[in-house]
Write an enzyme that holds these catalytic residues in place. Structure first.
Site, PDB file in Angstrom:
ATOM      1  N   CYS A 109      19.323 -21.821  27.446  1.00 49.57           N
ATOM      2  CA  CYS A 109      19.730 -20.992  28.437  1.00 49.57           C
ATOM      3  C   CYS A 109      19.851 -22.378  29.570  1.00 49.57           C
ATOM      4  O   CYS A 109      19.200 -23.242  29.511  1.00 49.57           O
ATOM      5  CB  CYS A 109      18.750 -20.197  29.159  1.00 49.57           C
ATOM      6  SG  CYS A 109      18.459 -18.678  28.047  1.00 49.57           S
ATOM      7  N   ARG A 153      23.906 -25.236  26.777  1.00 47.39           N
ATOM      8  CA  ARG A 153      22.481 -24.952  26.374  1.00 47.39           C
ATOM      9  C   ARG A 153      22.471 -23.075  25.916  1.00 47.39           C
ATOM     10  O   ARG A 153      21.404 -22.849  25.482  1.00 47.39           O
ATOM     11  CB  ARG A 153      21.582 -24.869  27.722  1.00 47.39           C
ATOM     12  CG  ARG A 153      21.600 -26.234  28.298  1.00 47.39           C
ATOM     13  CD  ARG A 153      20.660 -26.242  29.513  1.00 47.39           C
ATOM     14  NE  ARG A 153      19.428 -26.032  29.246  1.00 47.39           N
ATOM     15  CZ  ARG A 153      18.464 -26.985  28.600  1.00 47.39           C
ATOM     16  NH1 ARG A 153      18.859 -28.264  28.661  1.00 47.39           N
ATOM     17  NH2 ARG A 153      17.126 -26.490  28.497  1.00 47.39           N
ATOM     18  N   TRP A 180      21.070 -17.848  26.364  1.00 43.49           N
ATOM     19  CA  TRP A 180      20.995 -17.709  24.999  1.00 43.49           C
ATOM     20  C   TRP A 180      19.816 -16.634  24.685  1.00 43.49           C
ATOM     21  O   TRP A 180      18.685 -16.834  25.229  1.00 43.49           O
ATOM     22  CB  TRP A 180      20.733 -18.996  24.427  1.00 43.49           C
ATOM     23  CG  TRP A 180      20.528 -19.168  22.936  1.00 43.49           C
ATOM     24  CD1 TRP A 180      21.636 -19.751  22.008  1.00 43.49           C
ATOM     25  CD2 TRP A 180      19.528 -18.902  22.045  1.00 43.49           C
ATOM     26  NE1 TRP A 180      21.237 -19.655  20.863  1.00 43.49           N
ATOM     27  CE2 TRP A 180      20.053 -19.190  20.777  1.00 43.49           C
ATOM     28  CE3 TRP A 180      18.274 -18.397  22.312  1.00 43.49           C
ATOM     29  CZ2 TRP A 180      19.237 -18.780  19.558  1.00 43.49           C
ATOM     30  CZ3 TRP A 180      17.507 -18.301  21.210  1.00 43.49           C
ATOM     31  CH2 TRP A 180      17.951 -18.682  19.697  1.00 43.49           C
ATOM     32  N   ASN A 206      14.622 -19.519  32.201  1.00 47.09           N
ATOM     33  CA  ASN A 206      14.778 -20.045  30.953  1.00 47.09           C
ATOM     34  C   ASN A 206      13.368 -20.189  30.229  1.00 47.09           C
ATOM     35  O   ASN A 206      12.531 -20.770  30.815  1.00 47.09           O
ATOM     36  CB  ASN A 206      15.331 -21.295  31.003  1.00 47.09           C
ATOM     37  CG  ASN A 206      15.455 -22.023  29.815  1.00 47.09           C
ATOM     38  OD1 ASN A 206      15.488 -21.724  28.764  1.00 47.09           O
ATOM     39  ND2 ASN A 206      15.458 -23.551  29.930  1.00 47.09           N
ATOM     40  N   GLY A 207      13.327 -19.469  29.092  1.00 43.79           N
ATOM     41  CA  GLY A 207      12.042 -19.518  28.374  1.00 43.79           C
ATOM     42  C   GLY A 207      11.684 -18.287  27.994  1.00 43.79           C
ATOM     43  O   GLY A 207      12.441 -17.142  27.656  1.00 43.79           O
ATOM     44  N   GLU A 238      22.583 -33.991   6.477  1.00 48.72           N
ATOM     45  CA  GLU A 238      22.892 -33.927   7.812  1.00 48.72           C
ATOM     46  C   GLU A 238      24.735 -33.457   7.694  1.00 48.72           C
ATOM     47  O   GLU A 238      25.039 -32.902   8.634  1.00 48.72           O
ATOM     48  CB  GLU A 238      22.960 -35.289   8.269  1.00 48.72           C
ATOM     49  CG  GLU A 238      23.871 -35.559   9.635  1.00 48.72           C
ATOM     50  CD  GLU A 238      23.258 -34.651  10.646  1.00 48.72           C
ATOM     51  OE1 GLU A 238      22.145 -33.809  10.749  1.00 48.72           O
ATOM     52  OE2 GLU A 238      23.834 -34.670  11.839  1.00 48.72           O
ATOM     53  N   LYS A 265      25.894 -30.276   9.448  1.00 46.99           N
ATOM     54  CA  LYS A 265      27.333 -30.271  10.586  1.00 46.99           C
ATOM     55  C   LYS A 265      28.432 -29.347   9.962  1.00 46.99           C
ATOM     56  O   LYS A 265      29.024 -28.286  10.746  1.00 46.99           O
ATOM     57  CB  LYS A 265      27.944 -31.691  10.335  1.00 46.99           C
ATOM     58  CG  LYS A 265      27.182 -32.734  11.140  1.00 46.99           C
ATOM     59  CD  LYS A 265      27.312 -32.837  12.542  1.00 46.99           C
ATOM     60  CE  LYS A 265      25.888 -32.086  13.022  1.00 46.99           C
ATOM     61  NZ  LYS A 265      24.838 -32.710  13.462  1.00 46.99           N
ATOM     62  N   GLU A 272      27.134 -25.643  10.834  1.00 48.69           N
ATOM     63  CA  GLU A 272      26.896 -25.163  12.292  1.00 48.69           C
ATOM     64  C   GLU A 272      28.316 -25.010  13.013  1.00 48.69           C
ATOM     65  O   GLU A 272      28.356 -24.145  13.897  1.00 48.69           O
ATOM     66  CB  GLU A 272      26.001 -25.886  13.027  1.00 48.69           C
ATOM     67  CG  GLU A 272      26.035 -27.420  13.204  1.00 48.69           C
ATOM     68  CD  GLU A 272      25.008 -28.170  13.861  1.00 48.69           C
ATOM     69  OE1 GLU A 272      24.390 -27.392  14.662  1.00 48.69           O
ATOM     70  OE2 GLU A 272      24.915 -29.461  13.960  1.00 48.69           O
ATOM     71  N   HIS A 330      18.673 -29.557 -11.704  1.00 45.17           N
ATOM     72  CA  HIS A 330      17.521 -28.498 -11.538  1.00 45.17           C
ATOM     73  C   HIS A 330      17.817 -27.157 -11.147  1.00 45.17           C
ATOM     74  O   HIS A 330      16.866 -26.499 -10.588  1.00 45.17           O
ATOM     75  CB  HIS A 330      16.169 -29.099 -10.917  1.00 45.17           C
ATOM     76  CG  HIS A 330      16.014 -30.561 -11.575  1.00 45.17           C
ATOM     77  ND1 HIS A 330      15.275 -30.643 -12.779  1.00 45.17           N
ATOM     78  CD2 HIS A 330      16.164 -31.875 -11.551  1.00 45.17           C
ATOM     79  CE1 HIS A 330      14.942 -31.838 -12.986  1.00 45.17           C
ATOM     80  NE2 HIS A 330      15.842 -32.829 -12.495  1.00 45.17           N
ATOM     81  N   LYS A 358      22.075 -26.182  22.412  1.00 46.35           N
ATOM     82  CA  LYS A 358      22.038 -27.449  22.310  1.00 46.35           C
ATOM     83  C   LYS A 358      20.331 -27.721  22.100  1.00 46.35           C
ATOM     84  O   LYS A 358      19.899 -28.705  21.415  1.00 46.35           O
ATOM     85  CB  LYS A 358      22.756 -28.197  23.532  1.00 46.35           C
ATOM     86  CG  LYS A 358      22.464 -29.853  23.187  1.00 46.35           C
ATOM     87  CD  LYS A 358      23.647 -30.536  22.390  1.00 46.35           C
ATOM     88  CE  LYS A 358      23.161 -31.974  22.099  1.00 46.35           C
ATOM     89  NZ  LYS A 358      23.975 -32.136  20.778  1.00 46.35           N
TER      90      LYS A 358
HETATM   91  O1  M6R Z   1      17.420 -32.217  20.767  1.00 52.85           O
HETATM   92  P1  M6R Z   1      16.558 -32.339  19.683  1.00 52.85           P
HETATM   93  O2  M6R Z   1      17.150 -33.658  18.532  1.00 52.85           O
HETATM   94  O3  M6R Z   1      15.019 -31.907  19.512  1.00 52.85           O
HETATM   95  O4  M6R Z   1      17.369 -31.138  18.708  1.00 52.85           O
HETATM   96  C1  M6R Z   1      16.857 -30.832  17.318  1.00 52.85           C
HETATM   97  C2  M6R Z   1      17.766 -29.837  16.822  1.00 52.85           C
HETATM   98  O5  M6R Z   1      17.797 -28.565  17.505  1.00 52.85           O
HETATM   99  C3  M6R Z   1      19.219 -30.407  16.884  1.00 52.85           C
HETATM  100  O6  M6R Z   1      19.336 -31.661  15.887  1.00 52.85           O
HETATM  101  C4  M6R Z   1      19.931 -29.307  16.139  1.00 52.85           C
HETATM  102  O7  M6R Z   1      19.847 -29.095  14.791  1.00 52.85           O
HETATM  103  C5  M6R Z   1      21.535 -29.810  16.470  1.00 52.85           C
HETATM  104  N1  M6R Z   1      22.486 -28.664  16.522  1.00 52.85           N
HETATM  105  C6  M6R Z   1      22.373 -30.393  15.127  1.00 52.85           C
HETATM  106  O8  M6R Z   1      23.444 -30.546  15.278  1.00 52.85           O
END
Ligand code: M6R
Length: 614
Positions: free
Chosen positions: A2, A27, A75, A101-102, A487, A491, A494, A510, A609
């Site tokens: 949020c 956010r 969010w 937010n929270g 990673e 990517k 997501e 395995h 984010k």
């Molecule tokens: O702000 P942060 O690096 O602590 O965030 C951690 C994860 O939420 C963040 O890396 C998330 O996995 C991203 N969407 C990856 O692209």
């Protein structure tokens, strides 16, 4: 999660709030809304499901006047994303409006009590409960808004950044925070408040970061007054931020993600600037050098992080153990914080976070500090909660990362981990001088090699459409490239919504090998370093089962590329720095596949984010 924004000053609030919401949309973006106090001193709330542009359409024919207002992009946590659950929320009599937010964890108990007292609820949110409680306390005790917020927050359990405005009080916003970010911008005769500084960077660079359990009373033409929830007065600390407006724009790229991928050479050079000396025979990170004894005596390093930052942490494990010989463990912050971990006084905990606000990582930091560990932060957002709650740390300095999928922050985290490893290794003497200099020389070439790697973009764009049919992907790598596989898979998942899994290549036999058939794309990170031959054998095993192979190879390789259906070349580098280059084609592959599938790469569904709730 949020985004919240507020304004009070001489200008019309609505355009500032809407622009601010657009900047905070990363956010959360399932619904949004605005509350304004108009010239008749009434509060108008406009809110709707969807993105900020939907709110603009919805509000276009409404009374948008007012020089004070608050706004929110959501969010969803409690209550599905719909019009009534969108913020702001009115109190029962509509005399107050709140954004939040929270999560208020004990909202159900408070709600039950308020229902008994005759309060009615229009949404399923915890936030509406809080604003009703504030109104109830205000009326019952006949106190002003600040006091009512303060008393209400003594009853609230959970996390919050809130802002409240009051009908008939067009000169005041009351804001408070606990475990969710909130920053106040101090302009000339105007104030802003927001989840981060991006909504007001063109108006002021002067900010006040609110601390946990602090309440700010922001009054037109006055100073900001801060009190804690337990009623201790605090002196606001004015800070100057460095951020330019063009860092918040796409700069000619169609998406922030693509811009941020292309920024990596420049940003990584910036992350190293002033830290590697001109002769390349010394790396100096003040956060490490100022705490030399801690690092020299460290018996163990524990890295805590989430998501992409956790992947960077895994690469950090390889780097730190190889160069410093200090044992390293890497933990998901969300697991670490709840499993009563054994932490000793001579342990160092490194928390990695782009946003510096991730709730689980922040909680892990607090736990580690409570148990007496020395806690070091690697963060990007200056002034965010993790750097303010750690003993020391290093900023990655890559500027705002707006695309929800992390790209430049990841390579910068790996770069900082390399710098940390080299700094400690030099202090400890665990690396001989010649090798130390060779590594620094090579690290300094990485920005130029990243630039060369980015030239693969066109080729990847051509290959991407072939893979849009896929429902699943497997990513495989060994050693330093195992976290790169994780990673790459994250990517793709997501932003394109294709299911993808990363594994250490040798683990394939395995279990995952059962998945391989002619439909299954398998991405190999197979540079000419490390376990090249062993990875080649894994590639052959996939080939034998007709998997479709996409490989990342070292420039000039003609063995893996021959076995692969598609291969992308990256420049040669030291094994430990391959992740800095090999990640880039995987970012581009995910990006182009997602674009071909018509996905919103900057704001993928269900994501936000900054994950400020656990
Ligand atoms: O702000 P942060 O690096 O602590 O965030 C951690 C994860 O939420 C963040 O890396 C998330 O996995 C991203 N969407 C990856 O692209």
């Amino acid at each position: 999660m949020c985004g919240i924004v507020g304004y009070i000053g001489n200008k019309q609030a609505y355009p500032i709030l809407i622009k601010g919401l657009h900047r905070l949309e990363y956010r959360g973006y399932d619904s949004s809304g605005v509350a304004l106090i108009n010239d008749k001193n009434e509060i108008n709330v406009y809110k709707t499901k969807g993105k900020v542009e939907d709110l603009e359409k919805y509000a276009s024919d409404k009374d948008l006047s007012g020089t004070i207002g608050i706004a929110h992009t959501r969010w969803a946590t409690h209550g599905e994303p719909n019009d009534s659950n969108a913020h702001p929320h009115y109190s029962q009599s509509k005399s107050l409006a709140i954004i939040h937010n929270g999560i208020i964890e004990n909202y159900a108990i408070i709600k039950k009590d308020l229902i008994k007292r005759g309060y009615e609820f229009k949404s399923d949110t915890d936030t509406e409960v809080l604003v009703q409680l504030i109104e109830h306390i205000k009326e019952k005790n006949n106190v002003d808004l600040t006091k009512a917020v303060q008393l209400a927050l003594t009853q609230a359990v959970g996390a919050y950044a809130i802002a409240v405005i009051e009908k008939g009080n067009p000169n005041q916003i009351v804001a408070a925070r606990k475990a969710s970010p909130l920053v106040i911008g101090v302009g000339d005769d105007e104030f802003f408040l927001a989840s981060d500084a991006t909504p007001f960077v063109e108006y002021t660079k002067k900010v006040i970061y609110l601390n946990d359990e602090e309440i700010a009373t922001i009054t037109r033409n006055d100073e900001v007054h801060i009190r804690t929830i337990s009623d201790v007065e605090k002196t606001p600390e004015l800070k100057e931020i460095e951020m330019s407006l063009n860092e918040l724009e796409k700069g000619g790229f169609p998406h922030f993600m693509l811009k941020e991928i292309h920024e990596q050479p420049k940003r990584i050079a910036e992350a190293m600037r002033g830290r590697i000396n001109i002769n390349h025979d010394n790396v100096a990170l003040s956060g490490i050098i100022d705490n030399k004894d801690k690092f020299l005596n460290a018996k163990r390093i524990i890295i805590v992080a989430c998501g992409t930052s956790w992947h960077a942490g895994l690469i950090g494990e390889y780097l730190l153990e190889e160069f410093t010989r200090i044992p390293v463990e890497v933990e998901y912050a969300s697991e670490f914080r709840y499993r009563n971990p054994i932490i000793n006084k001579d342990d160092i905990v490194i928390a990695i976070s782009q946003s510096g606000e991730t709730a689980d990582t922040l909680a892990a930091v607090e736990l580690a500090r409570k148990k007496g560990a020395f806690v070091y932060g690697i963060c990007n957002v200056i002034g965010s909660s993790i750097p303010r709650n750690t003993d020391s740390g290093t900023y990655t300095h890559v500027g705002p990362e707006i695309g929800v999928a992390s790209t430049k922050a990841f390579t910068a985290q790996v770069t900082v981990l390399a710098l940390i490893s080299l700094t400690i290794a030099n202090m400890k003497g665990s690396l001989d001088k010649k090798r130390y200099k060779e590594l620094i020389d090579e690290l300094a070439t990485i920005p130029a090699k990243m630039e060369e790697t980015l030239k693969t973009n066109e080729n990847i764009q051509k290959i991407a459409p072939i893979f849009t049919y896929a429902k699943n992907f497997i990513y495989l790598g060994r050693g330093y490239n195992y976290p790169v596989a994780l990673e790459g898979a994250l990517k793709l998942k997501e932003i394109s919504y294709i299911h993808a899994e990363g594994y250490p290549a040798a683990e394939m036999k395995h279990g995952p090998i059962a998945l391989i058939d002619a439909e299954m794309p398998v991405v190999f990170i197979a540079p000419h370093k490390g376990m090249y031959e062993k990875t080649l054998s894994n590639i052959e095993e996939v080939k034998a089962r007709k998997g479709r192979i996409f490989s990342i190879v070292t420039k000039g390789d003609n063995v893996v590329s021959k076995v692969s259906d598609y291969s992308i070349e990256i420049p040669e580098t030291e094994e430990c720095f391959v992740p800095l280059l090999a990640t880039i084609p995987l970012q581009l592959l995910a990006y182009h596949i997602a674009i071909m599938k018509g996905c919103n790469v900057d704001q993928p569904r269900n994501l936000a984010k900054s994950v400020t709730v656990e």
